[in-house]
Design a protein around this motif. Structure first.
Motif, mmCIF file in Angstrom:
data_model
loop_
_atom_site.group_PDB
_atom_site.id
_atom_site.type_symbol
_atom_site.label_atom_id
_atom_site.label_comp_id
_atom_site.label_asym_id
_atom_site.label_seq_id
_atom_site.Cartn_x
_atom_site.Cartn_y
_atom_site.Cartn_z
ATOM 1 N N PRO A 183 -18.841 -1.331 -11.442
ATOM 2 C CA PRO A 183 -18.730 -0.454 -12.609
ATOM 3 C C PRO A 183 -17.338 -0.326 -13.212
ATOM 4 O O PRO A 183 -17.196 0.101 -14.355
ATOM 5 N N GLY A 184 -16.304 -0.734 -12.500
ATOM 6 C CA GLY A 184 -14.959 -0.652 -13.068
ATOM 7 C C GLY A 184 -14.420 -1.984 -13.549
ATOM 8 O O GLY A 184 -13.344 -2.055 -14.156
ATOM 9 N N LEU A 185 -15.172 -3.050 -13.322
ATOM 10 C CA LEU A 185 -14.677 -4.393 -13.610
ATOM 11 C C LEU A 185 -14.460 -4.634 -15.101
ATOM 12 O O LEU A 185 -13.561 -5.386 -15.507
ATOM 13 N N GLY A 186 -15.286 -3.997 -15.927
ATOM 14 C CA GLY A 186 -15.208 -4.239 -17.362
ATOM 15 C C GLY A 186 -13.868 -3.904 -17.969
ATOM 16 O O GLY A 186 -13.489 -4.453 -19.009
ATOM 17 N N LYS A 187 -13.133 -2.996 -17.349
ATOM 18 C CA LYS A 187 -11.819 -2.599 -17.869
ATOM 19 C C LYS A 187 -10.716 -3.563 -17.460
ATOM 20 O O LYS A 187 -9.608 -3.496 -17.993
ATOM 21 N N ASP A 188 -11.021 -4.459 -16.528
ATOM 22 C CA ASP A 188 -10.049 -5.448 -16.058
ATOM 23 C C ASP A 188 -10.347 -6.786 -16.747
ATOM 24 O O ASP A 188 -11.135 -7.588 -16.266
ATOM 25 N N LYS A 189 -9.683 -7.029 -17.866
ATOM 26 C CA LYS A 189 -9.986 -8.215 -18.677
ATOM 27 C C LYS A 189 -9.765 -9.508 -17.906
ATOM 28 O O LYS A 189 -10.578 -10.438 -17.988
ATOM 29 N N ASP A 190 -8.670 -9.579 -17.178
ATOM 30 C CA ASP A 190 -8.343 -10.808 -16.449
ATOM 31 C C ASP A 190 -9.378 -11.096 -15.364
ATOM 32 O O ASP A 190 -9.814 -12.243 -15.191
ATOM 33 N N LYS A 191 -9.772 -10.063 -14.630
ATOM 34 C CA LYS A 191 -10.760 -10.248 -13.564
ATOM 35 C C LYS A 191 -12.113 -10.638 -14.145
ATOM 36 O O LYS A 191 -12.817 -11.497 -13.593
ATOM 37 N N LEU A 192 -12.474 -10.022 -15.271
ATOM 38 C CA LEU A 192 -13.745 -10.357 -15.914
ATOM 39 C C LEU A 192 -13.765 -11.826 -16.328
ATOM 40 O O LEU A 192 -14.760 -12.532 -16.116
ATOM 41 N N LEU A 193 -12.674 -12.297 -16.918
ATOM 42 C CA LEU A 193 -12.577 -13.707 -17.308
ATOM 43 C C LEU A 193 -12.681 -14.624 -16.098
ATOM 44 O O LEU A 193 -13.268 -15.705 -16.167
ATOM 45 N N GLU A 194 -12.143 -14.178 -14.986
ATOM 46 C CA GLU A 194 -12.127 -14.989 -13.767
ATOM 47 C C GLU A 194 -13.525 -15.173 -13.182
ATOM 48 O O GLU A 194 -13.861 -16.253 -12.682
ATOM 49 N N VAL A 195 -14.376 -14.128 -13.260
ATOM 50 C CA VAL A 195 -15.661 -14.166 -12.540
ATOM 51 C C VAL A 195 -16.872 -14.412 -13.434
ATOM 52 O O VAL A 195 -17.951 -14.742 -12.933
ATOM 53 N N ILE A 196 -16.749 -14.255 -14.759
ATOM 54 C CA ILE A 196 -17.933 -14.244 -15.624
ATOM 55 C C ILE A 196 -18.708 -15.560 -15.596
ATOM 56 O O ILE A 196 -19.914 -15.591 -15.821
ATOM 57 N N GLY A 197 -18.027 -16.659 -15.275
ATOM 58 C CA GLY A 197 -18.696 -17.961 -15.230
ATOM 59 C C GLY A 197 -19.783 -18.067 -14.185
ATOM 60 O O GLY A 197 -20.613 -18.985 -14.232
ATOM 61 N N GLN A 198 -19.848 -17.115 -13.242
ATOM 62 C CA GLN A 198 -20.854 -17.154 -12.173
ATOM 63 C C GLN A 198 -22.204 -16.576 -12.616
ATOM 64 O O GLN A 198 -23.199 -16.735 -11.909
ATOM 65 N N TYR A 199 -22.221 -15.894 -13.768
ATOM 66 C CA TYR A 199 -23.372 -15.031 -14.066
ATOM 67 C C TYR A 199 -24.232 -15.535 -15.234
ATOM 68 O O TYR A 199 -23.734 -16.110 -16.195
ATOM 69 N N ASP A 200 -25.546 -15.255 -15.092
ATOM 70 C CA ASP A 200 -26.509 -15.543 -16.163
ATOM 71 C C ASP A 200 -26.617 -14.374 -17.127
ATOM 72 O O ASP A 200 -27.009 -14.559 -18.286
#
Length: 531
Positions: A30-47
């Motif tokens: 629930p807090g990941l959305g505020k971390d732009k860099d982390k979101l960019l790092e992990v989003i490729g894993q998801y449908d």
């Protein structure tokens, strides 16, 4: 492999469990959305990506989301999602326009009461130890005229509640039919008449180029003296400075605002004016509404990822789970028709017309259109899908038209695709038989009956003896097996076509041998996606 969803904002545990119950792997961060860099790092894993307002789904996030198929926003506003980029990348964007409708409508009604009876100011005065009964003389809502701008989902709920309060309701909405107005119990009027007669005006429209500043300085000047304005819809619908001026001059009796042009609103012309009630965008802020939109977005995303059903998408026609089952073979056929024309056409396409005949004309033709266009565009971009294809066609200036008609001819239903280029016009028609398999039934006006296979060969020639033998012998000697062979001709000795369903793609040397015979006008290998 099960689809995988990231929940990057605060959603209820009930909503998260819906994904799990439907067989979807879910990461609740629930807090990941505020971390732009982390979101960019992990989003490729998801449908899928489930969000509220904190996560910003930018073009960079969408480019990094190489497996992303759907973004679901728990709520109405999608200002935090780059929809054009999502569409170009083939990512469906969904929202939940109905989950907080009652809450928002109730807030508008509450604002009306608050402004009518000056409740916030009277409360502040009483808390301060004053007893100013005569200062806070209010007005009744009963018998007053309410003007509703926008009679859609939320507006219609406000109308229902206002009728219960025995108000006289006028509605301004260009899309409101007389029949629907009668059903709602309102009188449909033009905006000028509403402004002149309404004691209260409440807005319930989205912010678009047509609705922006709909209560402009000019329109505010047309309002009945002493009228009150309620805006729980979107900032930018009202000229706030002009309204503040009208309140200060006593021409407008008050206002209730939950939304503002600039948010968070820390400074605004309406602040600290007499009988102006302001709240910090609380329209959807109830426990029930937050739970409802969270559950709704989870169900919508799960439906799409598991069944193909599309609900409340902003860049894709909606398709129910029931429609998806019935339409499945027709969606496949539509894609096959487009794919055929796309592979056959080497020059830029100027126009596409899609004709729906018989009972298929009663289906969700918007979704079928998207499948046709995706098929056409696949020839030049294999990564295109039903979301991105219409965007690509529009960007290329392709004129797309649709025609529907009742049953004609021997088939209960069929789809005919006609594509125009600067040089020629090409058409193909197809249907779905009772076995659920798509068939091509006409090419270039010539009737055929061809099952669609993964590997096919299309030829054209002048009708003459020996053509079948030449095709069969050359393919056989080249080690290519023919699964199905369909012929057609316009008339004896004139144009003839053959469509062969093969076990494998014919090698280039076999195709060259056929071309070298000089007997064929066209030799074109084709590839199709077969369910």
């Amino acid at each position: 492999m099960a689809p995988k969803v990231l929940v990057s904002d605060k959603l209820s545990e009930t909503a998260v469990q819906i994904f799990r119950d439907r067989g979807i792997e879910v990461d609740f961060e629930p807090g990941l959305g505020k971390d732009k860099d982390k979101l960019l790092e992990v989003i490729g894993q998801y449908d899928g990506l489930a969000i509220r307002s904190a996560t910003k789904v930018s073009d960079k996030v969408l480019e990094a989301g190489v497996n992303l198929k759907v973004v679901g926003r728990a709520g109405i506003g999608v200002d935090n999602v780059d929809i054009p980029t999502a569409s170009k990348n083939g990512v469906i964007v969904m929202n939940t326009p109905f989950g907080n409708s009652i809450t928002t409508a109730e807030h508008a009604i509450a604002m009306m009461f608050a402004v009518a009876r000056q409740i916030p100011e009277a409360s502040a005065s009483t808390h301060a130890g004053k007893w100013e009964k005569s200062k806070f003389m209010g007005v009744e809502l009963t018998g007053k005229t309410l003007g509703v701008i926008g009679a859609g989902n939320i507006g219609s709920i406000v109308i229902d509640r206002a009728n219960g309060l025995r108000m006289k309701v006028l509605a301004y909405d260009p899309f409101l039919s007389e029949e629907r107005a009668a059903q709602l119990g309102v009188r449909k009027v033009e905006l000028d008449e509403m402004l002149q007669k309404a004691d209260f005006v409440t807005l319930h429209v989205p912010l678009t180029e047509k609705t922006k500043n709909i209560l402009s300085k000019e329109n505010i000047a047309k309002m009945k003296r002493g009228a009150r304005v309620i805006n729980c819809a979107r900032g930018g619908l009202v000229d706030e400075a002009a309204l503040a001026e009208a309140i200060q001059e006593g021409r407008i009796g008050g206002a209730g605002f939950d939304v503002f042009i600039d948010e968070p609103a820390t400074d605004n012309p309406l602040f600290n004016l007499p009988n102006v009630v302001c709240t910090p965008h609380l329209g959807a802020a109830t426990t029930e509404a937050q739970e409802n939109v969270a559950i709704q977005v989870a169900e919508q995303m799960a439906d799409y990822l598991m069944t193909g059903a599309v609900t409340n998408a902003l860049n894709m026609p909606s398709v129910t789970a029931e429609e998806a089952k019935v339409m499945g073979p027709w969606v496949t056929l539509a894609g096959n028709l487009g794919d055929f024309v796309g592979q056959m056409t080497d020059e830029p396409i100027k126009a596409i017309n899609i004709l729906y005949n018989g009972h298929v004309a009663e289906m969700n033709t918007a979704a079928l259109n998207a499948s046709v266009i995706a098929g056409v565009m696949t020839a030049t971009n294999p990564d295109v899908n039903m979301v991105s294809a219409p965007v690509m066609a529009k960007d290329r200036g392709v004129d797309i038209t649709t025609t529907t008609q009742g049953k004609t001819g021997v088939f209960d239903a069929y789809i005919k695709l006609t594509v125009k280029t600067a040089e020629r016009e090409r058409s193909i028609a197809g249907t779905v038989f009772s076995d659920g398999k798509p068939r091509f039934i006409q090419i270039k006006g010539i009737n055929i009956d061809a099952e669609v296979g993964e590997h096919m060969l299309y030829t054209t020639n002048k009708d003459q003896p020996g053509m079948i033998g030449t095709l069969g012998r050359t393919l056989g000697e080249g080690g290519v097996n023919i699964a199905n062979f369909t012929l057609g001709r316009s008339d004896r000795g004139k144009d003839a076509i053959a469509l062969l369903y093969l076990d494998d793609t014919p090698p280039e040397n076999v195709l060259k041998e056929l071309r070298d015979t000089g007997l064929f006008e066209q030799i074109r290998p084709l590839q199709f996606t077969v369910a």
